[in-house]
Write a protein that holds these residues in place. Structure first.
Motif, PDB file in Angstrom:
ATOM      1  N   ALA A 194       0.882  -1.132   0.018  1.00  0.00           N
ATOM      2  CA  ALA A 194      -0.093   0.093  -0.021  1.00  0.00           C
ATOM      3  C   ALA A 194       0.793   1.217   0.010  1.00  0.00           C
ATOM      4  CB  ALA A 194      -1.011   0.016   1.275  1.00  0.00           C
ATOM      5  N   GLY A 195       2.159   1.063  -0.135  1.00  0.00           N
ATOM      6  CA  GLY A 195       2.942   2.251  -0.077  1.00  0.00           C
ATOM      7  C   GLY A 195       3.464   2.845   1.139  1.00  0.00           C
ATOM      8  N   LYS A 196       3.434   1.976   2.096  1.00  0.00           N
ATOM      9  CA  LYS A 196       3.498   2.605   3.623  1.00  0.00           C
ATOM     10  C   LYS A 196       4.987   2.160   4.027  1.00  0.00           C
ATOM     11  CE  LYS A 196      -0.711   3.411   4.423  1.00  0.00           C
ATOM     12  NZ  LYS A 196      -1.414   4.860   4.510  1.00  0.00           N
ATOM     13  N   ARG A 197       5.490   3.068   4.984  1.00  0.00           N
ATOM     14  CA  ARG A 197       6.759   2.854   5.457  1.00  0.00           C
ATOM     15  C   ARG A 197       6.507   2.208   6.677  1.00  0.00           C
ATOM     16  NH1 ARG A 197       8.327   9.347   5.648  1.00  0.00           N
ATOM     17  NH2 ARG A 197       6.061   9.124   6.565  1.00  0.00           N
ATOM     18  N   VAL A 198       7.219   0.857   6.647  1.00  0.00           N
ATOM     19  CA  VAL A 198       6.922  -0.159   7.724  1.00  0.00           C
ATOM     20  C   VAL A 198       7.825  -0.200   8.492  1.00  0.00           C
ATOM     21  CG1 VAL A 198       5.803  -2.497   8.099  1.00  0.00           C
ATOM     22  CG2 VAL A 198       5.149  -1.117   5.983  1.00  0.00           C
ATOM     23  N   VAL A 199       7.789  -0.325   9.903  1.00  0.00           N
ATOM     24  CA  VAL A 199       8.837  -0.908  10.808  1.00  0.00           C
ATOM     25  C   VAL A 199       8.487  -2.160  11.398  1.00  0.00           C
ATOM     26  CG1 VAL A 199      10.002  -0.310  13.024  1.00  0.00           C
ATOM     27  CG2 VAL A 199      10.076   1.591  11.181  1.00  0.00           C
ATOM     28  N   ARG A 200       9.124  -3.230  11.177  1.00  0.00           N
ATOM     29  CA  ARG A 200       9.083  -4.480  11.881  1.00  0.00           C
ATOM     30  C   ARG A 200      10.017  -4.744  13.132  1.00  0.00           C
ATOM     31  NH1 ARG A 200       8.005  -8.226  14.510  1.00  0.00           N
ATOM     32  NH2 ARG A 200       7.792 -10.484  13.907  1.00  0.00           N
ATOM     33  N   ALA A 201       9.443  -4.391  14.286  1.00  0.00           N
ATOM     34  CA  ALA A 201      10.574  -4.464  15.097  1.00  0.00           C
ATOM     35  C   ALA A 201      10.274  -5.855  15.990  1.00  0.00           C
ATOM     36  CB  ALA A 201      10.315  -3.417  16.227  1.00  0.00           C
ATOM     37  N   VAL A 202      11.505  -6.367  16.205  1.00  0.00           N
ATOM     38  CA  VAL A 202      11.616  -7.728  16.746  1.00  0.00           C
ATOM     39  C   VAL A 202      12.475  -7.609  18.229  1.00  0.00           C
ATOM     40  CG1 VAL A 202      11.659  -8.876  14.748  1.00  0.00           C
ATOM     41  CG2 VAL A 202      13.755  -8.383  15.699  1.00  0.00           C
ATOM     42  N   THR A 203      12.244  -8.635  19.029  1.00  0.00           N
ATOM     43  CA  THR A 203      13.037  -8.603  20.265  1.00  0.00           C
ATOM     44  C   THR A 203      14.665  -8.920  20.012  1.00  0.00           C
ATOM     45  OG1 THR A 203      11.210  -9.426  21.508  1.00  0.00           O
ATOM     46  CG2 THR A 203      13.200  -9.689  22.596  1.00  0.00           C
ATOM     47  N   GLY A 204      15.624  -8.366  20.385  1.00  0.00           N
ATOM     48  CA  GLY A 204      16.826  -8.620  20.199  1.00  0.00           C
ATOM     49  C   GLY A 204      17.438  -7.996  18.892  1.00  0.00           C
ATOM     50  N   ASP A 205      18.039  -8.917  18.128  1.00  0.00           N
ATOM     51  CA  ASP A 205      18.400  -8.504  16.604  1.00  0.00           C
ATOM     52  C   ASP A 205      17.683  -9.424  15.788  1.00  0.00           C
ATOM     53  OD1 ASP A 205      20.902  -7.624  15.080  1.00  0.00           O
ATOM     54  OD2 ASP A 205      20.649  -9.781  14.497  1.00  0.00           O
ATOM     55  N   PRO A 206      17.169  -8.816  14.433  1.00  0.00           N
ATOM     56  CA  PRO A 206      16.405  -9.514  13.522  1.00  0.00           C
ATOM     57  C   PRO A 206      17.275 -10.580  12.954  1.00  0.00           C
ATOM     58  CG  PRO A 206      17.077  -7.112  12.945  1.00  0.00           C
ATOM     59  CD  PRO A 206      17.366  -7.395  14.223  1.00  0.00           C
ATOM     60  N   GLY A 207      18.709 -10.600  12.736  1.00  0.00           N
ATOM     61  CA  GLY A 207      19.462 -11.369  12.110  1.00  0.00           C
ATOM     62  C   GLY A 207      19.304 -12.755  12.843  1.00  0.00           C
ATOM     63  N   LEU A 208      18.639 -12.916  13.988  1.00  0.00           N
ATOM     64  CA  LEU A 208      18.727 -14.147  15.041  1.00  0.00           C
ATOM     65  C   LEU A 208      17.245 -14.669  14.797  1.00  0.00           C
ATOM     66  CD1 LEU A 208      21.178 -13.597  17.830  1.00  0.00           C
ATOM     67  CD2 LEU A 208      21.613 -14.766  15.638  1.00  0.00           C
ATOM     68  N   ASP A 209      16.555 -13.988  14.285  1.00  0.00           N
ATOM     69  CA  ASP A 209      15.045 -14.637  14.034  1.00  0.00           C
ATOM     70  C   ASP A 209      14.667 -15.170  12.862  1.00  0.00           C
ATOM     71  OD1 ASP A 209      11.897 -14.262  13.946  1.00  0.00           O
ATOM     72  OD2 ASP A 209      12.114 -13.020  15.534  1.00  0.00           O
ATOM     73  N   GLY A 210      14.510 -16.335  12.946  1.00  0.00           N
ATOM     74  CA  GLY A 210      14.199 -17.248  11.591  1.00  0.00           C
ATOM     75  C   GLY A 210      13.035 -16.800  10.886  1.00  0.00           C
ATOM     76  N   TYR A 211      11.878 -16.149  11.604  1.00  0.00           N
ATOM     77  CA  TYR A 211      10.447 -15.968  11.079  1.00  0.00           C
ATOM     78  C   TYR A 211      10.766 -14.383  10.314  1.00  0.00           C
ATOM     79  CZ  TYR A 211       8.233 -19.283  13.782  1.00  0.00           C
ATOM     80  OH  TYR A 211       7.818 -20.613  14.296  1.00  0.00           O
ATOM     81  N   VAL A 212      11.696 -13.552  10.765  1.00  0.00           N
ATOM     82  CA  VAL A 212      12.120 -12.449  10.159  1.00  0.00           C
ATOM     83  C   VAL A 212      12.594 -12.445   8.887  1.00  0.00           C
ATOM     84  CG1 VAL A 212      13.510 -10.206  10.177  1.00  0.00           C
ATOM     85  CG2 VAL A 212      11.994 -11.175  12.251  1.00  0.00           C
ATOM     86  N   ALA A 213      13.541 -13.674   9.040  1.00  0.00           N
ATOM     87  CA  ALA A 213      14.310 -13.847   7.594  1.00  0.00           C
ATOM     88  C   ALA A 213      13.516 -14.274   6.482  1.00  0.00           C
ATOM     89  CB  ALA A 213      15.309 -15.228   7.968  1.00  0.00           C
ATOM     90  N   GLU A 214      12.412 -15.202   6.846  1.00  0.00           N
ATOM     91  CA  GLU A 214      11.125 -15.354   5.972  1.00  0.00           C
ATOM     92  C   GLU A 214      10.656 -14.021   5.448  1.00  0.00           C
ATOM     93  OE1 GLU A 214       8.587 -18.294   7.664  1.00  0.00           O
ATOM     94  OE2 GLU A 214      10.077 -20.011   7.779  1.00  0.00           O
ATOM     95  N   GLU A 215      10.334 -13.186   6.212  1.00  0.00           N
ATOM     96  CA  GLU A 215       9.704 -11.788   5.871  1.00  0.00           C
ATOM     97  C   GLU A 215      10.516 -11.143   4.831  1.00  0.00           C
ATOM     98  OE1 GLU A 215       8.518  -9.818   9.411  1.00  0.00           O
ATOM     99  OE2 GLU A 215       7.685 -11.781  10.255  1.00  0.00           O
ATOM    100  N   MET A 216      11.913 -11.043   5.280  1.00  0.00           N
ATOM    101  CA  MET A 216      12.652 -10.273   4.216  1.00  0.00           C
ATOM    102  C   MET A 216      12.855 -11.012   2.964  1.00  0.00           C
ATOM    103  SD  MET A 216      16.089 -10.007   6.725  1.00  0.00           S
ATOM    104  CE  MET A 216      16.013  -9.312   8.390  1.00  0.00           C
ATOM    105  N   LEU A 217      12.752 -12.368   2.905  1.00  0.00           N
ATOM    106  CA  LEU A 217      12.396 -13.046   1.403  1.00  0.00           C
ATOM    107  C   LEU A 217      11.504 -12.767   0.868  1.00  0.00           C
ATOM    108  CD1 LEU A 217      14.178 -16.517   2.492  1.00  0.00           C
ATOM    109  CD2 LEU A 217      15.030 -14.936   0.967  1.00  0.00           C
ATOM    110  N   ALA A 218      10.390 -12.555   1.611  1.00  0.00           N
ATOM    111  CA  ALA A 218       9.120 -12.472   0.988  1.00  0.00           C
ATOM    112  C   ALA A 218       9.329 -10.932   0.125  1.00  0.00           C
ATOM    113  CB  ALA A 218       7.904 -12.449   1.776  1.00  0.00           C
ATOM    114  N   CYS A 219       9.807  -9.765   0.953  1.00  0.00           N
ATOM    115  CA  CYS A 219      10.002  -8.672   0.320  1.00  0.00           C
ATOM    116  C   CYS A 219      11.012  -8.466  -0.789  1.00  0.00           C
ATOM    117  CB  CYS A 219      10.730  -7.718   1.545  1.00  0.00           C
ATOM    118  SG  CYS A 219       9.649  -7.232   2.955  1.00  0.00           S
ATOM    119  N   ALA A 220      12.078  -9.451  -0.664  1.00  0.00           N
ATOM    120  CA  ALA A 220      12.915  -9.511  -1.952  1.00  0.00           C
ATOM    121  C   ALA A 220      12.136 -10.034  -2.955  1.00  0.00           C
ATOM    122  CB  ALA A 220      14.066 -10.372  -1.428  1.00  0.00           C
ATOM    123  N   ALA A 221      11.311 -10.971  -2.807  1.00  0.00           N
ATOM    124  CA  ALA A 221      10.630 -11.734  -3.966  1.00  0.00           C
ATOM    125  C   ALA A 221       9.697 -10.601  -4.622  1.00  0.00           C
ATOM    126  CB  ALA A 221       9.721 -12.943  -3.486  1.00  0.00           C
TER     127      ALA A 221
END
Length: 549
Positions: free
Chosen positions: A92-119
């Motif tokens: 929808a053209g929004k600026r989205v912040v996805r905040a996670v506990t700790g570091d996003p590089g250690l969160d497997g679910y966030v990695a999937e979200e990054m891949l979805a964005c890249a796709a």
């Protein structure tokens, strides 16, 4: 494409942001910057409060899920739905912040979200955060390496397999284990089965980097007994996450010297501050630096004067050159004048040619926010007396006008008025606002005040004593009573309160410092006596000793 620049394509952009392990102060500067420009904030429930304060008031927060999925009402998204929420907002053209506990590089679910964005070609960036496995040991005073160096292995206990446990168990590496409170003993058993000696030192930390943090020192073989003896287990909170550090580097003697966070003088103390959030800002920050959890309760409310004509004439006099000085004795006085200026379409330029005095740092900050730099702030005591110490006498040669505008509360300020007159000035003593007793705080706060839920209360004036007792009841006997001066202490005693701490100077910051000294002495006495360090609210009413700082 620069991911931090505005995105003019049809799709929005996503910032995957690490919010750290819990302490709001561990957010990075880039994280705060990204949050301030977000249209949509999608955060893990554990860090929502940490990040939301840095977002705009209009930010959309579609994810309000609880960590306990059984308590989530129908239709409210759970953490598994975050990928859809992120993608829908980004499309929808929004600026989205996805905040996670700790570091996003250690969160497997966030990695999937990054891949979805890249796709889908959606621009995204990653703002690293402090991982719990690193930040929590640092706050617990447990170094993971020393000058001699050692390997460090990080284990996620729920996903660790037998090979992982045996490899770490057979090594002498420092092991940092992410697990839950009721699974710590099982993790220790796995390491012993893998080859670690049962007498290997171990620390266990819950609620790391927050003022609820607690750390226990044990060994792999004794951890179950230690937690049981501390009455930590069994517990309904056994599922809460913990960080356990295993290895010689976490020996008890070393942690005793390095436990900087939990040894703060007011660590974990709930301190009642009977002032508004605006008035208490710097005081609350100071209390936080001592490890306390401040809780602001307004005891007064500010209302316009009953007859505004006097204030209106004085403000017009500012514009027409009637005054040489204007003296502000409170933040509320600044606010009252500012509101009257806005009513007349004026701004800070109306102060041109007029000298401005502020009674203290907080009042000065309120003036600076208004666009006015005060000419006079007391160099010593921040009070009417301190202001008079630095106020110049009227000089007919150098002062073309002999009049001072003093906007104040409906409570008289005889000390300042009399002192200015003695210095040769004429004073327009004008009621700019009225102070009335505030509405009672929520029932939960009233019950905590009367039931001993607070560890200390700071009284900054006699009126705060009278008003707090009037709207919420008398603080419990276990609560440490700290007063800013003799007059306030006398009022507290008249209301049946035992005064434990007295500020050496009439300053709110000296008062907080005196309370911290009291807390430090109390902690030292407990350690010297071999007693556990507890907060006042954790002790029996009859066991308290009368003390005065």
């Amino acid at each position: 494409m620069n991911p931090t620049a505005p995105n003019h394509s049809a799709s929005g952009q996503v910032t995957f942001l690490g919010a750290g392990p819990g302490d709001p102060g561990l957010l990075t500067l880039r994280a705060v910057e990204a949050l301030a420009s977000a249209d949509v904030l999608i955060a893990d429930p554990q860090v929502l409060d940490v990040v939301r304060v840095h977002a705009r008031a209009q930010v959309d927060t579609p994810l309000q899920a609880s960590a306990d999925e059984a308590s989530i009402p129908a239709g409210v998204p759970t953490l598994r739905d975050t990928a859809n929420l992120v993608m829908t907002a980004a499309r929808a053209g929004k600026r989205v912040v996805r905040a996670v506990t700790g570091d996003p590089g250690l969160d497997g679910y966030v990695a999937e979200e990054m891949l979805a964005c890249a796709a889908e070609g959606i621009v995204f960036e990653v703002v690293p955060g402090i991982a719990a496995a690193v930040g929590v040991p640092a706050y617990a005073g447990v170094p993971l390496r020393d000058a001699q160096g050692t390997d460090v292995r990080f284990i996620d206990a729920p996903s660790a397999d037998a090979r992982c446990w045996s490899e770490v168990g057979a090594s002498d590496a420092t092991a940092v284990v992410s697990t839950t409170l009721d699974s710590v003993a099982a993790a220790a058993g796995e390491l012993v089965s893998g080859g670690r000696k049962p007498d290997t030192p171990m620390t266990v930390t819950v609620a790391g980097t927050t003022t609820r943090q607690r750390t226990w020192t044990a060994t792999l073989g004794s951890v179950a007994q230690v937690l049981k003896a501390a009455k930590v287990l069994p517990s309904a909170d056994g599922g809460q996450p913990v960080i356990a550090v295993v290895g010689e580097r976490s020996a008890a003697a070393q942690r005793d010297r390095l436990s900087w966070f939990e040894s703060k003088p007011l660590f974990g103390w709930r301190v009642l501050v009977p002032r508004t959030k605006e008035q208490a800002a710097s005081l609350s920050d100071q209390l936080v630096s001592y490890g306390a959890v401040p809780h602001e309760v307004p005891t007064i409310a500010v209302e316009p004067p009953r007859t505004p004509q006097q204030m209106e004439r004085a403000v017009k006099g500012l514009v027409t050159g009637r005054y040489e000085w204007i003296a502000f004795t409170s933040v509320n006085a600044v606010k009252a004048v500012r509101e009257k200026f806005e009513e007349y379409g004026l701004d800070a330029r109306a102060f041109a040619g007029i000298k401005v005095a502020a009674v203290g740092e907080q009042t000065a900050k309120a003036l600076v926010a208004f666009g006015v730099k005060p000419d006079l702030v007391p160099s010593g005591e921040q009070s009417a007396a301190g202001l008079l110490e630095d106020w110049p006498p009227y000089d007919a040669v150098f002062d073309p006008i002999d009049r001072v505008f003093l906007p104040r509360a409906d409570i008289a300020t005889e000390t300042l008025v009399a002192g200015l007159i003695e210095l040769g000035w004429e004073v327009d003593d004008v009621t700019a606002y009225r102070t009335v007793r505030a509405s009672p705080p929520p029932a939960e706060t009233r019950e905590a005040i009367k039931g001993g839920g607070f560890d200390a209360v700071l009284f900054t004036s006699s009126s705060t004593v009278r008003n707090l007792v009037g709207i919420a009841g008398k603080p419990h006997n276990v609560t440490v009573i700290a007063c800013i001066g003799p007059a306030t202490a006398k009022t507290a005693e008249e209301h049946g309160l035992r005064v434990d701490v007295m500020s050496p100077e009439p300053s709110v910051h000296k008062l907080a410092e005196a309370l911290a000294d009291f807390g430090a002495a109390r902690r030292d006495n407990a350690i010297e006596a071999g007693d556990p360090v507890t907060r006042p609210s954790e002790r029996r009413p009859g066991s308290r000793r009368r003390a005065r700082s």
